[in-house]
Design a protein around this motif. Structure first.
Motif, PDB file in Angstrom:
ATOM      1  N   SER A 224     -43.811 -35.826   6.751  1.00  0.00           N
ATOM      2  CA  SER A 224     -43.451 -37.197   7.104  1.00  0.00           C
ATOM      3  C   SER A 224     -42.061 -37.211   7.731  1.00  0.00           C
ATOM      4  CB  SER A 224     -43.472 -38.086   5.865  1.00  0.00           C
ATOM      5  OG  SER A 224     -42.381 -37.756   5.014  1.00  0.00           O
ATOM      6  N   ARG A 225     -41.767 -38.292   8.426  1.00  0.00           N
ATOM      7  CA  ARG A 225     -40.439 -38.422   9.037  1.00  0.00           C
ATOM      8  C   ARG A 225     -39.364 -38.421   7.960  1.00  0.00           C
ATOM      9  NH1 ARG A 225     -38.179 -43.589  11.811  1.00  0.00           N
ATOM     10  NH2 ARG A 225     -36.345 -42.774  12.830  1.00  0.00           N
ATOM     11  N   ALA A 226     -39.622 -39.096   6.840  1.00  0.00           N
ATOM     12  CA  ALA A 226     -38.644 -39.122   5.750  1.00  0.00           C
ATOM     13  C   ALA A 226     -38.397 -37.712   5.219  1.00  0.00           C
ATOM     14  CB  ALA A 226     -39.120 -40.040   4.628  1.00  0.00           C
ATOM     15  N   ALA A 227     -39.453 -36.926   5.071  1.00  0.00           N
ATOM     16  CA  ALA A 227     -39.287 -35.552   4.580  1.00  0.00           C
ATOM     17  C   ALA A 227     -38.465 -34.714   5.545  1.00  0.00           C
ATOM     18  CB  ALA A 227     -40.653 -34.908   4.351  1.00  0.00           C
ATOM     19  N   ARG A 228     -38.696 -34.901   6.849  1.00  0.00           N
ATOM     20  CA  ARG A 228     -37.908 -34.139   7.838  1.00  0.00           C
ATOM     21  C   ARG A 228     -36.436 -34.550   7.788  1.00  0.00           C
ATOM     22  NH1 ARG A 228     -42.468 -35.328  11.017  1.00  0.00           N
ATOM     23  NH2 ARG A 228     -41.282 -36.830  12.241  1.00  0.00           N
ATOM     24  N   LEU A 229     -36.159 -35.850   7.651  1.00  0.00           N
ATOM     25  CA  LEU A 229     -34.766 -36.305   7.571  1.00  0.00           C
ATOM     26  C   LEU A 229     -34.086 -35.770   6.312  1.00  0.00           C
ATOM     27  CD1 LEU A 229     -35.157 -39.996   8.750  1.00  0.00           C
ATOM     28  CD2 LEU A 229     -33.964 -38.171   9.965  1.00  0.00           C
ATOM     29  N   LEU A 230     -34.797 -35.784   5.201  1.00  0.00           N
ATOM     30  CA  LEU A 230     -34.222 -35.264   3.955  1.00  0.00           C
ATOM     31  C   LEU A 230     -33.939 -33.777   4.062  1.00  0.00           C
ATOM     32  CD1 LEU A 230     -36.408 -37.181   1.376  1.00  0.00           C
ATOM     33  CD2 LEU A 230     -33.973 -37.529   1.821  1.00  0.00           C
ATOM     34  N   ARG A 231     -34.840 -33.037   4.699  1.00  0.00           N
ATOM     35  CA  ARG A 231     -34.623 -31.598   4.871  1.00  0.00           C
ATOM     36  C   ARG A 231     -33.412 -31.339   5.766  1.00  0.00           C
ATOM     37  NH1 ARG A 231     -38.800 -28.693   8.200  1.00  0.00           N
ATOM     38  NH2 ARG A 231     -37.347 -29.414   9.719  1.00  0.00           N
ATOM     39  N   MET A 232     -33.270 -32.117   6.845  1.00  0.00           N
ATOM     40  CA  MET A 232     -32.126 -31.933   7.748  1.00  0.00           C
ATOM     41  C   MET A 232     -30.820 -32.273   7.048  1.00  0.00           C
ATOM     42  SD  MET A 232     -33.282 -33.127  11.551  1.00  0.00           S
ATOM     43  CE  MET A 232     -33.757 -34.759  11.100  1.00  0.00           C
ATOM     44  N   ALA A 233     -30.821 -33.319   6.231  1.00  0.00           N
ATOM     45  CA  ALA A 233     -29.593 -33.737   5.547  1.00  0.00           C
ATOM     46  C   ALA A 233     -29.180 -32.730   4.476  1.00  0.00           C
ATOM     47  CB  ALA A 233     -29.793 -35.105   4.913  1.00  0.00           C
ATOM     48  N   ALA A 234     -30.146 -32.075   3.862  1.00  0.00           N
ATOM     49  CA  ALA A 234     -29.884 -31.050   2.844  1.00  0.00           C
ATOM     50  C   ALA A 234     -28.896 -31.531   1.780  1.00  0.00           C
ATOM     51  CB  ALA A 234     -29.376 -29.768   3.507  1.00  0.00           C
ATOM     52  N   THR A 235     -29.194 -32.693   1.216  1.00  0.00           N
ATOM     53  CA  THR A 235     -28.320 -33.244   0.187  1.00  0.00           C
ATOM     54  C   THR A 235     -29.111 -33.485  -1.091  1.00  0.00           C
ATOM     55  OG1 THR A 235     -26.795 -35.038  -0.385  1.00  0.00           O
ATOM     56  CG2 THR A 235     -28.701 -35.627   0.957  1.00  0.00           C
ATOM     57  N   THR A 236     -28.431 -33.393  -2.209  1.00  0.00           N
ATOM     58  CA  THR A 236     -29.050 -33.711  -3.490  1.00  0.00           C
ATOM     59  C   THR A 236     -28.564 -35.051  -4.027  1.00  0.00           C
ATOM     60  OG1 THR A 236     -27.345 -32.472  -4.660  1.00  0.00           O
ATOM     61  CG2 THR A 236     -29.376 -31.285  -4.106  1.00  0.00           C
ATOM     62  N   ASP A 237     -27.667 -35.701  -3.309  1.00  0.00           N
ATOM     63  CA  ASP A 237     -27.158 -37.000  -3.719  1.00  0.00           C
ATOM     64  C   ASP A 237     -28.283 -38.040  -3.634  1.00  0.00           C
ATOM     65  OD1 ASP A 237     -25.135 -38.978  -4.395  1.00  0.00           O
ATOM     66  OD2 ASP A 237     -25.303 -39.616  -2.299  1.00  0.00           O
ATOM     67  N   GLU A 238     -28.634 -38.643  -4.767  1.00  0.00           N
ATOM     68  CA  GLU A 238     -29.764 -39.565  -4.820  1.00  0.00           C
ATOM     69  C   GLU A 238     -29.544 -40.821  -3.977  1.00  0.00           C
ATOM     70  OE1 GLU A 238     -32.801 -39.044  -5.951  1.00  0.00           O
ATOM     71  OE2 GLU A 238     -32.100 -37.019  -6.368  1.00  0.00           O
ATOM     72  N   ARG A 239     -28.300 -41.303  -3.899  1.00  0.00           N
ATOM     73  CA  ARG A 239     -28.032 -42.498  -3.067  1.00  0.00           C
ATOM     74  C   ARG A 239     -28.244 -42.192  -1.597  1.00  0.00           C
ATOM     75  NH1 ARG A 239     -22.729 -45.619  -4.144  1.00  0.00           N
ATOM     76  NH2 ARG A 239     -22.015 -43.871  -2.921  1.00  0.00           N
ATOM     77  N   THR A 240     -27.785 -41.052  -1.144  1.00  0.00           N
ATOM     78  CA  THR A 240     -27.974 -40.653   0.253  1.00  0.00           C
ATOM     79  C   THR A 240     -29.452 -40.454   0.551  1.00  0.00           C
ATOM     80  OG1 THR A 240     -25.804 -39.601   0.288  1.00  0.00           O
ATOM     81  CG2 THR A 240     -27.361 -38.949   2.006  1.00  0.00           C
ATOM     82  N   ARG A 241     -30.162 -39.809  -0.357  1.00  0.00           N
ATOM     83  CA  ARG A 241     -31.592 -39.590  -0.163  1.00  0.00           C
ATOM     84  C   ARG A 241     -32.343 -40.918  -0.098  1.00  0.00           C
ATOM     85  NH1 ARG A 241     -33.386 -34.501  -0.750  1.00  0.00           N
ATOM     86  NH2 ARG A 241     -35.415 -35.112  -1.570  1.00  0.00           N
ATOM     87  N   ALA A 242     -31.987 -41.862  -0.955  1.00  0.00           N
ATOM     88  CA  ALA A 242     -32.634 -43.182  -0.947  1.00  0.00           C
ATOM     89  C   ALA A 242     -32.356 -43.917   0.362  1.00  0.00           C
ATOM     90  CB  ALA A 242     -32.160 -44.005  -2.140  1.00  0.00           C
ATOM     91  N   ARG A 243     -31.130 -43.803   0.852  1.00  0.00           N
ATOM     92  CA  ARG A 243     -30.782 -44.444   2.130  1.00  0.00           C
ATOM     93  C   ARG A 243     -31.576 -43.838   3.281  1.00  0.00           C
ATOM     94  NH1 ARG A 243     -24.723 -44.177   3.149  1.00  0.00           N
ATOM     95  NH2 ARG A 243     -25.338 -45.327   4.996  1.00  0.00           N
ATOM     96  N   LEU A 244     -31.764 -42.526   3.281  1.00  0.00           N
ATOM     97  CA  LEU A 244     -32.548 -41.870   4.334  1.00  0.00           C
ATOM     98  C   LEU A 244     -34.018 -42.294   4.283  1.00  0.00           C
ATOM     99  CD1 LEU A 244     -31.030 -38.293   4.295  1.00  0.00           C
ATOM    100  CD2 LEU A 244     -30.941 -39.928   6.175  1.00  0.00           C
ATOM    101  N   ILE A 245     -34.568 -42.403   3.088  1.00  0.00           N
ATOM    102  CA  ILE A 245     -35.958 -42.837   2.947  1.00  0.00           C
ATOM    103  C   ILE A 245     -36.111 -44.277   3.421  1.00  0.00           C
ATOM    104  CG2 ILE A 245     -37.751 -43.376   1.243  1.00  0.00           C
ATOM    105  CD1 ILE A 245     -36.685 -40.876  -0.321  1.00  0.00           C
ATOM    106  N   ASP A 246     -35.157 -45.144   3.057  1.00  0.00           N
ATOM    107  CA  ASP A 246     -35.190 -46.539   3.525  1.00  0.00           C
ATOM    108  C   ASP A 246     -35.071 -46.610   5.041  1.00  0.00           C
ATOM    109  OD1 ASP A 246     -35.425 -47.396   0.920  1.00  0.00           O
ATOM    110  OD2 ASP A 246     -33.297 -47.949   0.721  1.00  0.00           O
ATOM    111  N   TYR A 247     -34.197 -45.792   5.615  1.00  0.00           N
ATOM    112  CA  TYR A 247     -34.026 -45.759   7.070  1.00  0.00           C
ATOM    113  C   TYR A 247     -35.325 -45.354   7.754  1.00  0.00           C
ATOM    114  CZ  TYR A 247     -32.716 -44.028  11.647  1.00  0.00           C
ATOM    115  OH  TYR A 247     -32.671 -43.789  12.999  1.00  0.00           O
ATOM    116  N   ALA A 248     -35.969 -44.312   7.256  1.00  0.00           N
ATOM    117  CA  ALA A 248     -37.216 -43.844   7.865  1.00  0.00           C
ATOM    118  C   ALA A 248     -38.300 -44.910   7.777  1.00  0.00           C
ATOM    119  CB  ALA A 248     -37.676 -42.551   7.191  1.00  0.00           C
ATOM    120  N   ALA A 249     -38.326 -45.659   6.685  1.00  0.00           N
ATOM    121  CA  ALA A 249     -39.341 -46.701   6.514  1.00  0.00           C
ATOM    122  C   ALA A 249     -39.065 -47.923   7.391  1.00  0.00           C
ATOM    123  CB  ALA A 249     -39.413 -47.118   5.050  1.00  0.00           C
ATOM    124  N   ALA A 250     -37.799 -48.195   7.680  1.00  0.00           N
ATOM    125  CA  ALA A 250     -37.425 -49.418   8.396  1.00  0.00           C
ATOM    126  C   ALA A 250     -37.322 -49.250   9.906  1.00  0.00           C
ATOM    127  CB  ALA A 250     -36.094 -49.942   7.852  1.00  0.00           C
TER     128      ALA A 250
END
Length: 79
Positions: free
Chosen positions: A10-36
């Motif tokens: 999914s696009r969200a999975a690709r963005l999370l992989r590129m960001a390579a972060t474990t910070d839950e707030r950053t990950r949540a923001r990336l998932i919201d961005y991909a959905a919106a």
């Protein structure tokens, strides 16, 4: 990883992989961005071209001789 497996993500999975972060707030923001936000169009021979939409000020993508707004759907000629 094969290209096929990467394309199946999914696009969200690709963005999370590129960001390579474990910070839950950053990950949540990336998932919201991909959905919106809409997926960009496939890369054409001239690359991906964008401009601002005169109607809603969001992003317009150039596709086959037309500019198409990803947000409001406005269509303009590229000429």
């Amino acid at each position: 990883m094969t290209d096929y497996a990467d394309e199946a993500r999914s696009r969200a999975a690709r963005l999370l992989r590129m960001a390579a972060t474990t910070d839950e707030r950053t990950r949540a923001r990336l998932i919201d961005y991909a959905a919106a936000t809409p997926d960009p169009p496939h890369m054409g021979p001239d690359g991906i071209q964008t401009t601002g939409c005169p109607r809603c000020a969001h992003t317009m993508w150039r596709q086959r001789g037309l500019w198409v707004c990803a947000s409001c759907g406005e269509v303009r000629d590229t000429l």
